[in-house]
Design a protein around this motif. Structure first.
Motif, PDB file in Angstrom:
ATOM      1  N   GLU A  61     -69.840 -12.691 -19.939  1.00  0.00           N
ATOM      2  CA  GLU A  61     -71.233 -12.984 -20.266  1.00  0.00           C
ATOM      3  C   GLU A  61     -72.124 -11.797 -19.895  1.00  0.00           C
ATOM      4  O   GLU A  61     -73.010 -11.410 -20.661  1.00  0.00           O
ATOM      5  N   LYS A  75     -73.822 -21.024 -14.982  1.00  0.00           N
ATOM      6  CA  LYS A  75     -73.112 -22.085 -15.689  1.00  0.00           C
ATOM      7  C   LYS A  75     -72.927 -21.665 -17.147  1.00  0.00           C
ATOM      8  O   LYS A  75     -73.909 -21.372 -17.836  1.00  0.00           O
ATOM      9  N   ILE A  76     -71.690 -21.638 -17.585  1.00  0.00           N
ATOM     10  CA  ILE A  76     -71.373 -21.221 -18.952  1.00  0.00           C
ATOM     11  C   ILE A  76     -71.279 -22.455 -19.839  1.00  0.00           C
ATOM     12  O   ILE A  76     -70.586 -23.420 -19.481  1.00  0.00           O
ATOM     13  N   PRO A  77     -71.960 -22.480 -21.000  1.00  0.00           N
ATOM     14  CA  PRO A  77     -71.913 -23.632 -21.907  1.00  0.00           C
ATOM     15  C   PRO A  77     -70.478 -23.982 -22.305  1.00  0.00           C
ATOM     16  O   PRO A  77     -69.628 -23.086 -22.405  1.00  0.00           O
ATOM     17  N   PRO A  78     -70.193 -25.260 -22.539  1.00  0.00           N
ATOM     18  CA  PRO A  78     -68.826 -25.712 -22.856  1.00  0.00           C
ATOM     19  C   PRO A  78     -68.170 -24.968 -24.016  1.00  0.00           C
ATOM     20  O   PRO A  78     -66.989 -24.633 -23.940  1.00  0.00           O
ATOM     21  N   TRP A  93     -72.114 -19.257 -31.241  1.00  0.00           N
ATOM     22  CA  TRP A  93     -71.274 -20.298 -30.639  1.00  0.00           C
ATOM     23  C   TRP A  93     -70.064 -19.692 -29.923  1.00  0.00           C
ATOM     24  O   TRP A  93     -68.971 -20.266 -29.931  1.00  0.00           O
ATOM     25  N   ARG A 119     -68.594 -21.964 -25.048  1.00  0.00           N
ATOM     26  CA  ARG A 119     -68.182 -20.620 -24.659  1.00  0.00           C
ATOM     27  C   ARG A 119     -67.044 -20.673 -23.642  1.00  0.00           C
ATOM     28  O   ARG A 119     -66.199 -19.781 -23.611  1.00  0.00           O
ATOM     29  N   ARG A 120     -67.046 -21.683 -22.794  1.00  0.00           N
ATOM     30  CA  ARG A 120     -65.912 -21.852 -21.881  1.00  0.00           C
ATOM     31  C   ARG A 120     -64.631 -22.124 -22.671  1.00  0.00           C
ATOM     32  O   ARG A 120     -63.556 -21.644 -22.304  1.00  0.00           O
TER      33      ARG A 120
END
Length: 316
Positions: A61, A46-49, A94, A51-52
């Protein structure tokens, strides 16, 4: 020598480099690491928002993690720190690939932004160059915004827009230099000069978008435009050396400062603390150059406006 032009052209020449691969991303250790990471984690990662939002994929990643892992191993063993995709192994923040360059680019843009209101407030409305200087600030802000975007995430689109924005700043610097140094004032002459510059920029962008991006042509074209601009300001310095000994030296001094700061680029080194490399420090050094140049334009505008007003009174 116009530092706004120099800053833009140097963004072009050292900020955006055509590099598809480097020793790091070509190494077997890196490729094996990315392959193992992708197969093991991508199905469930799951990629943090944030970074998405910056379009970090699972493979991206894995590339980042492998790059950092290999770099840390090299530091511990005293091995060579490698570049990946033409860039040093920066510690991201970030999701931003080069946080220091992003910060310093933003500060450069802020300096241009500040002078929008300063020019509007302090330059007399009747002075012919006022609107052109205000637009110089807008175009400067635009070029640094794209520098922020490019250093945040390096894609083909962000690279191209950084080139085009910097190219616009280069050409606009020549445009304003022509108006100011050559004292172009008559409506027909201004319209003709504007038309020439617009057509030149349109043809330039059209050619670059017509097929494979021609990096060499782009560099030559911008260096040529910057050189003409510099010749114009050097001519102005010579012509005003005795008339304005208190500030005629400033265009040349500004150019010398920018050239001195550029020497940072000659001593390229892996980022200190994974953040500060030579390019980011170059961006840092240009921040005080902008107000130095704009303050010169403010004084120059005041003197020229006074001279023009006095000339009109004399004619009456």
């Amino acid at each position: 020598m116009n530092p706004i032009c120099l800053v833009a052209i140097l963004i072009l020449l050292v900020g955006c480099t055509q590099v598809y691969s480097s020793e790091g991303d070509n190494s077997k250790d890196f490729k094996n690491c990315v392959s193992l990471c992708s197969s093991a984690t991508c199905p469930r990662r799951k990629i943090p928002p944030i970074r998405r939002l910056l379009q970090w994929s699972c493979e991206n990643e894995c590339e980042y993690e492998c790059m950092q892992e290999i770099t840390e191993t090299a530091k511990e063993s005293g091995g060579e720190i490698l570049q990946y995709h033409g860039k040093w192994p920066f510690v991201r923040l970030w999701g931003m690939q080069e946080p220091a360059s992003v910060l310093f680019s933003a500060l450069n843009g802020y300096m241009h932004y500040q002078y929008i209101s300063v020019f509007k407030r302090q330059i007399a409305d009747g002075y012919y160059m006022k609107k052109f200087y205000v637009w110089c600030c807008y175009i400067g802000v635009n070029s640094w915004i794209w520098s922020v975007i490019y250093h945040s995430r390096d894609f083909v689109f962000t690279e191209r827009m950084d080139y085009f924005a910097a190219g616009l700043a280069v050409l606009y610097s020549l445009y304003t230099a022509g108006l100011r140094v050559l004292h172009i004032r008559k409506t027909f002459h201004v319209a003709s000069w504007t038309f020439v510059c617009l057509v030149a920029y349109t043809l330039h962008i059209s050619y670059l978008l017509s097929g494979t991006f021609d990096y060499r042509y782009n560099m030559i074209a911008n260096v040529a435009v910057a050189s003409i601009n510099n010749v114009l300001w050097f001519y102005w310095t010579i012509m005003h050396w005795n008339k304005r000994p208190d500030d005629a030296w400033k265009p040349a001094a500004t150019g010398a400062l920018v050239s001195l700061f550029l020497s940072l680029e000659l001593f390229d080194f892996p980022p200190i603390l994974g953040i500060f490399d030579a390019h980011s420090l170059w961006h840092l050094s240009t921040i005080p150059v902008i107000p130095f140049w704009y303050n010169f334009l403010l004084v120059d505008a005041e003197r020229e406006d006074h001279k023009e007003r006095k000339g009109k009174k004399t004619m009456k």
